[in-house]
Design a protein around this motif. Sequence first.
Motif, PDB file in Angstrom:
ATOM      1  N   PRO A  23     -39.100 -78.416  -7.438  1.00  0.00           N
ATOM      2  CA  PRO A  23     -40.239 -79.262  -7.060  1.00  0.00           C
ATOM      3  C   PRO A  23     -41.357 -79.351  -8.097  1.00  0.00           C
ATOM      4  CG  PRO A  23     -40.144 -77.287  -5.683  1.00  0.00           C
ATOM      5  CD  PRO A  23     -38.861 -77.356  -6.423  1.00  0.00           C
ATOM      6  N   ASN A  24     -41.711 -78.258  -8.772  1.00  0.00           N
ATOM      7  CA  ASN A  24     -42.758 -78.338  -9.795  1.00  0.00           C
ATOM      8  C   ASN A  24     -42.334 -79.251 -10.944  1.00  0.00           C
ATOM      9  OD1 ASN A  24     -44.866 -76.084  -9.038  1.00  0.00           O
ATOM     10  ND2 ASN A  24     -42.845 -75.174  -8.734  1.00  0.00           N
TER      11      ASN A  24
ATOM     12  N   GLU B  63     -42.494 -82.840  -9.808  1.00  0.00           N
ATOM     13  CA  GLU B  63     -43.873 -83.309  -9.670  1.00  0.00           C
ATOM     14  C   GLU B  63     -44.476 -83.649 -11.023  1.00  0.00           C
ATOM     15  OE1 GLU B  63     -47.676 -84.240  -7.951  1.00  0.00           O
ATOM     16  OE2 GLU B  63     -45.553 -84.379  -7.382  1.00  0.00           O
ATOM     17  N   ILE B  64     -44.213 -82.845 -12.032  1.00  0.00           N
ATOM     18  CA  ILE B  64     -44.732 -83.148 -13.375  1.00  0.00           C
ATOM     19  C   ILE B  64     -44.129 -84.447 -13.891  1.00  0.00           C
ATOM     20  CG2 ILE B  64     -44.705 -82.386 -15.789  1.00  0.00           C
ATOM     21  CD1 ILE B  64     -45.059 -79.523 -14.723  1.00  0.00           C
TER      22      ILE B  64
ATOM     23  N   ARG C  81     -43.140 -86.919 -12.022  1.00  0.00           N
ATOM     24  CA  ARG C  81     -43.797 -87.989 -11.271  1.00  0.00           C
ATOM     25  C   ARG C  81     -45.179 -88.295 -11.848  1.00  0.00           C
ATOM     26  NH1 ARG C  81     -47.591 -89.058  -7.787  1.00  0.00           N
ATOM     27  NH2 ARG C  81     -48.328 -86.896  -7.729  1.00  0.00           N
ATOM     28  N   LEU C  82     -45.947 -87.254 -12.145  1.00  0.00           N
ATOM     29  CA  LEU C  82     -47.272 -87.452 -12.715  1.00  0.00           C
ATOM     30  C   LEU C  82     -47.197 -88.155 -14.072  1.00  0.00           C
ATOM     31  CD1 LEU C  82     -48.844 -83.987 -11.841  1.00  0.00           C
ATOM     32  CD2 LEU C  82     -49.514 -86.201 -10.876  1.00  0.00           C
TER      33      LEU C  82
ATOM     34  N   ASP D 199     -46.510 -91.754 -13.524  1.00  0.00           N
ATOM     35  CA  ASP D 199     -47.690 -92.438 -12.963  1.00  0.00           C
ATOM     36  C   ASP D 199     -48.818 -92.595 -13.976  1.00  0.00           C
ATOM     37  OD1 ASP D 199     -46.383 -92.690 -10.580  1.00  0.00           O
ATOM     38  OD2 ASP D 199     -47.491 -91.099  -9.532  1.00  0.00           O
TER      39      ASP D 199
ATOM     40  N   THR E 259     -51.563 -78.344 -14.451  1.00  0.00           N
ATOM     41  CA  THR E 259     -51.949 -79.439 -15.329  1.00  0.00           C
ATOM     42  C   THR E 259     -53.430 -79.286 -15.662  1.00  0.00           C
ATOM     43  OG1 THR E 259     -52.740 -81.022 -13.658  1.00  0.00           O
ATOM     44  CG2 THR E 259     -50.342 -80.880 -14.006  1.00  0.00           C
TER      45      THR E 259
ATOM     46  N   LEU F 140     -50.253 -76.360  -9.700  1.00  0.00           N
ATOM     47  CA  LEU F 140     -49.361 -76.919  -8.694  1.00  0.00           C
ATOM     48  C   LEU F 140     -48.955 -75.771  -7.777  1.00  0.00           C
ATOM     49  CD1 LEU F 140     -47.050 -79.183 -10.920  1.00  0.00           C
ATOM     50  CD2 LEU F 140     -49.210 -79.772  -9.798  1.00  0.00           C
TER      51      LEU F 140
ATOM     52  N   PHE G  77     -46.436 -75.580  -5.181  1.00  0.00           N
ATOM     53  CA  PHE G  77     -45.243 -75.762  -4.370  1.00  0.00           C
ATOM     54  C   PHE G  77     -44.654 -74.394  -4.016  1.00  0.00           C
ATOM     55  CE2 PHE G  77     -45.587 -79.771  -6.613  1.00  0.00           C
ATOM     56  CZ  PHE G  77     -45.324 -80.692  -5.608  1.00  0.00           C
TER      57      PHE G  77
END
Length: 373
Positions: free
Chosen positions: A171-172, A175-176, A178-179, A182, A309, A314, A316
Amino acid sequence: MTSRRNFLQKLTLSAVSLPLIPNFTQNSQASMNHNTKKASTLRVAIMGLGSYATRVAKAMLDSKNAKLVGLISGTPSKIKDWQATYNIPDKNCYNYENFDAIKDNPDIDAVYIITPNALHHPQTLRVAAAGKHVICEKPMAINAKEGREMVEACNKAGVKLLVGYRMHFEPNTLEIIRLREDGAFGEIKFFQGLSGFRIGDPTQWRLNKELAGGGAMMDIGIYSINGARYMVGEEPEWVTAQETKTDPVKFKEGVDETITFQFGFPSGVISSCLSTYSTSHLDKFFLNGTKGFAEMQPSTGYGPIKAWTNKGPLNFPHVTHQTVQMDRMAGIILDGETAKIPVDGREGLKDLIIIDAIYKAVDTGKKVKIDLT
């Protein structure tokens, strides 16, 4: 070590005798069709009952969609111990000489190959010829030539080939990514990957070129190679690399101790990575952009992964990587699901092409172009 070599010779000879396009019997074809049918649980046989296989087997006890149902090993005593622990019937147990018979066993959908690197290629060809799906530990093979043959064999057999990239479901990590996608970090400029530990027993197979295919790069360096690709979100175009060897007795010819390597990416991103068997506690990723950064340490260990970050940590919760991996791979094999970061044979082949390029860069002292097509 001698017995390992004997296994390798036998398996290689067996693989050479196999055509890349298997001649399926009615039983093996029926088994293959059964394997690709939608089902709730992926039934897995583990090949190679070493320490990492133990970790995978324990993690599968908590899997919702994958179950350990079979064993393949060259050590009868291990099979007996595992049978008692995991309630595996005799009919689902095989050795390295007779495991081709899994083609007639409808209770097994897939084989997870967790053996020394040099065995992955011949064993994958045999599992594919038996009509079973393949999950193979990384590196998928010891060079790109073998990797291509594995992908081709599985494609022609109509079975799936997945590689044990457990971090692709972490998950971490996700998420990175995804960031980054984005735009949270702005234009990406730099990536650093540090992968290493101090290796112990000098007689182990990881320090045997015949079985490992190399040294630290094949074992731990692949994490920084693969991580550079998914963290940056691009494929590298070129690589330069330098090898350092402080102990030529322990790290013999063809077994790398430490390699530093640098990638160039199409957008202009550069990366600096380190693979080593001589320094402990090296498990760090750092991604830098014009608006921020992401850092992970540890970044690829068994967990818990720690990540933050420029905006903060994060948080999770830790989940057992192999449990998540097997549940997701069950969905990929049985239900046609896809992974955000691919885990198929083509993904494994890309890393092998890059490893070949790194070794070439070390040998020549020149910048080497990377062609992943």
